[in-house]
Design a protein around this motif. Structure first.
Motif, PDB file in Angstrom:
ATOM      1  N   GLY A 303       0.815  -1.206   0.000  1.00  0.00           N
ATOM      2  CA  GLY A 303       0.000   0.000   0.000  1.00  0.00           C
ATOM      3  C   GLY A 303       0.852   1.260   0.000  1.00  0.00           C
ATOM      4  N   ARG A 304       1.892   1.248   0.831  1.00  0.00           N
ATOM      5  CA  ARG A 304       2.783   2.420   0.906  1.00  0.00           C
ATOM      6  C   ARG A 304       3.628   2.576  -0.359  1.00  0.00           C
ATOM      7  NH1 ARG A 304       3.421   0.321   6.223  1.00  0.00           N
ATOM      8  NH2 ARG A 304       5.286  -0.801   5.534  1.00  0.00           N
ATOM      9  N   ASN A 305       4.247   1.476  -0.796  1.00  0.00           N
ATOM     10  CA  ASN A 305       5.295   1.561  -1.814  1.00  0.00           C
ATOM     11  C   ASN A 305       4.808   1.417  -3.247  1.00  0.00           C
ATOM     12  OD1 ASN A 305       6.971   1.821   0.366  1.00  0.00           O
ATOM     13  ND2 ASN A 305       7.782  -0.260   0.278  1.00  0.00           N
ATOM     14  N   VAL A 306       3.604   0.876  -3.440  1.00  0.00           N
ATOM     15  CA  VAL A 306       3.065   0.725  -4.789  1.00  0.00           C
ATOM     16  C   VAL A 306       1.936   1.729  -5.041  1.00  0.00           C
ATOM     17  CG1 VAL A 306       1.928  -0.836  -6.425  1.00  0.00           C
ATOM     18  CG2 VAL A 306       3.743  -1.699  -4.924  1.00  0.00           C
ATOM     19  N   ASN A 311       0.068   5.571   6.106  1.00  0.00           N
ATOM     20  CA  ASN A 311      -0.212   4.574   7.137  1.00  0.00           C
ATOM     21  C   ASN A 311      -1.579   4.812   7.757  1.00  0.00           C
ATOM     22  OD1 ASN A 311       2.109   2.933   7.100  1.00  0.00           O
ATOM     23  ND2 ASN A 311       3.271   4.495   8.213  1.00  0.00           N
ATOM     24  N   SER A 312      -2.259   3.713   8.060  1.00  0.00           N
ATOM     25  CA  SER A 312      -3.537   3.774   8.767  1.00  0.00           C
ATOM     26  C   SER A 312      -3.838   2.388   9.299  1.00  0.00           C
ATOM     27  CB  SER A 312      -4.662   4.227   7.830  1.00  0.00           C
ATOM     28  OG  SER A 312      -4.885   3.266   6.809  1.00  0.00           O
ATOM     29  N   ASP A 313      -4.795   2.312  10.214  1.00  0.00           N
ATOM     30  CA  ASP A 313      -5.142   1.011  10.785  1.00  0.00           C
ATOM     31  C   ASP A 313      -5.730   0.067   9.745  1.00  0.00           C
ATOM     32  OD1 ASP A 313      -4.271   1.864  13.240  1.00  0.00           O
ATOM     33  OD2 ASP A 313      -6.268   2.417  13.973  1.00  0.00           O
ATOM     34  N   ASP A 314      -6.329   0.625   8.700  1.00  0.00           N
ATOM     35  CA  ASP A 314      -6.964  -0.210   7.682  1.00  0.00           C
ATOM     36  C   ASP A 314      -6.177  -0.214   6.373  1.00  0.00           C
ATOM     37  OD1 ASP A 314      -7.415   2.410   6.927  1.00  0.00           O
ATOM     38  OD2 ASP A 314      -9.507   2.076   6.327  1.00  0.00           O
TER      39      ASP A 314
END
Length: 382
Positions: A303-306, A311-314
């Motif tokens: 999610g972060r790198n692509v 950041n989040s809990d979900d």
């Protein structure tokens, strides 16, 4: 990070490279050219092959279908044996190349070639193979794996052996120019899921493999977003190389691999002739949601790198939603509606096939039991 890696397939990449086969296939070899439905005779590829082989002795075999069948391929095996073929040249996409691997191995075996798929026979040697890729998707042109279907029994099974890795592969992006939109979309999806199968597992601190996988996923995402303006050399070249690298073996070295999406997806293809890539996009989102507790860390990393999410809990859940949205953006199905009969009957049919093939514990953790497969299918089948 414990592995031994070798990929000896020689790659000839770029426009005009089909001519290279004149020099890389031994002059004394008797060649069997294997291809599919005949599109190569319409896009100029067959003429280039004919010209390159003008000083060779060669025959051709046409008609290898998508999801190649034992029944068709056995006809090519008979020709290879009868004509004492020395070299196989596969001209096509993953199905043709996979089928050619079966022919190359079965031609050196006195029994039924299907024994290779069931494990009754272990390959000892195979005819050498070269590949001219026309549809980027599977990476079969430079790996030692193949998947073959036995139409009579609706079985679709893989095999792998170093002797069927092509000795060379020609990747000329111009061969893609006449491909239908559906096949190009399938190629993006196939390469994407191949990368995910080796990446969305658990953290291992394999920085090179993770980084390269993320680069491939970002490339494929961009190619999907640029699909409307795909008619250019750079788009074609980048898809062709990304699909090759997704399953050339490098990003899977020294890291856990999943492949459950493929194993379940194969059954959809065998039972209802679902396009291979679309069987993957149907199964994967449901599988990721089912296995999210095991895969959360890598999904968050993706999610972060692509996708560039914060950041989040979900975050893991949002990443799966983004993967599914990517498929839908490309017009790919994420629910199976092509089955015959009602939903419960369809689920039972897949479970029966998984049981028959011994696929009762799947995934990098062997955590996908038949019960979990049923849960995945409940969400994946409409």
């Amino acid at each position: 990070m414990q592995f031994t890696y070798s990929n000896p397939t020689q790659i000839h990449f770029g426009q005009g490279q089909i001519a290279a086969i004149a020099d890389v296939i031994p002059a004394q070899s008797k060649v069997l050219v294997i291809y599919g439905g005949g599109s190569i005779k319409k896009n100029g590829v067959y003429d280039q092959v004919t010209d390159a082989l003008k000083n060779h002795t060669w025959l051709d075999f046409a008609g290898v279908e998508p999801n190649p069948t034992k029944e068709t391929l056995d006809k090519a095996v008979a020709i290879a044996k009868q004509e004492q073929i020395d070299f196989i040249l596969a001209v096509g996409g993953g199905s043709v190349i996979d089928g050619s691997k079966y022919v190359a191995a079965a031609a050196k075996y006195d029994g039924d070639g299907w024994d290779i798929l069931t494990g009754k026979y272990t390959i000892e040697s195979a005819l050498p193979i070269g590949a001219i890729l026309t549809l980027p998707a599977t990476g079969s042109e430079s790996n030692p794996a193949a998947v073959i279907t036995k139409a009579e029994t609706q079985d679709k099974l893989p095999f792998m052996h170093p002797s069927v890795r092509p000795v060379f592969a020609v990747l000329d992006p111009d061969a893609m120019k006449t491909l239908p939109e559906r096949q190009l979309v399938n190629g993006i999806a196939d390469a994407w899921v191949h990368t995910c199968e080796q990446y969305i597992t658990r953290p291992t601190n394999a920085a090179v493999q993770d980084g390269y996988a993320e680069t491939l996923l970002r490339n494929l995402k961009t190619l999907g977003e640029q699909f409307a303006v795909r008619d250019n050399d750079a788009w074609r070249a980048n898809l062709m190389w990304s699909a090759n690298q997704a399953l050339s073996g490098l990003i899977g070295q020294g890291v856990p691999q999943d492949w459950a999406t493929h194993m379940i997806g194969h059954e959809l293809t065998a039972l209802w002739h679902v396009d291979h890539a679309r069987s993957l996009t149907i199964i994967q989102p449901s599988l990721l949601r089912n296995q999210i507790d095991y895969k959360r860390a890598k999904l968050e990393q993706m999610g972060r790198n692509v996708f560039g999410f914060a950041n989040s809990d979900d975050l893991a859940e949002r990443t799966i939603d983004a993967i599914e949205a990517f498929y839908k953006q490309l017009g790919l199905e994420t629910k199976l509606t092509e089955h015959t009969g009602n939903k419960e009957t369809a689920i039972n049919a897949v479970i029966d096939q998984l049981t028959k093939h011994g696929l009762t514990s799947l995934g990098e953790n062997q955590s996908i039991t038949l019960e979990k497969s049923r849960e995945i299918l409940e969400n994946a089948i409409g």
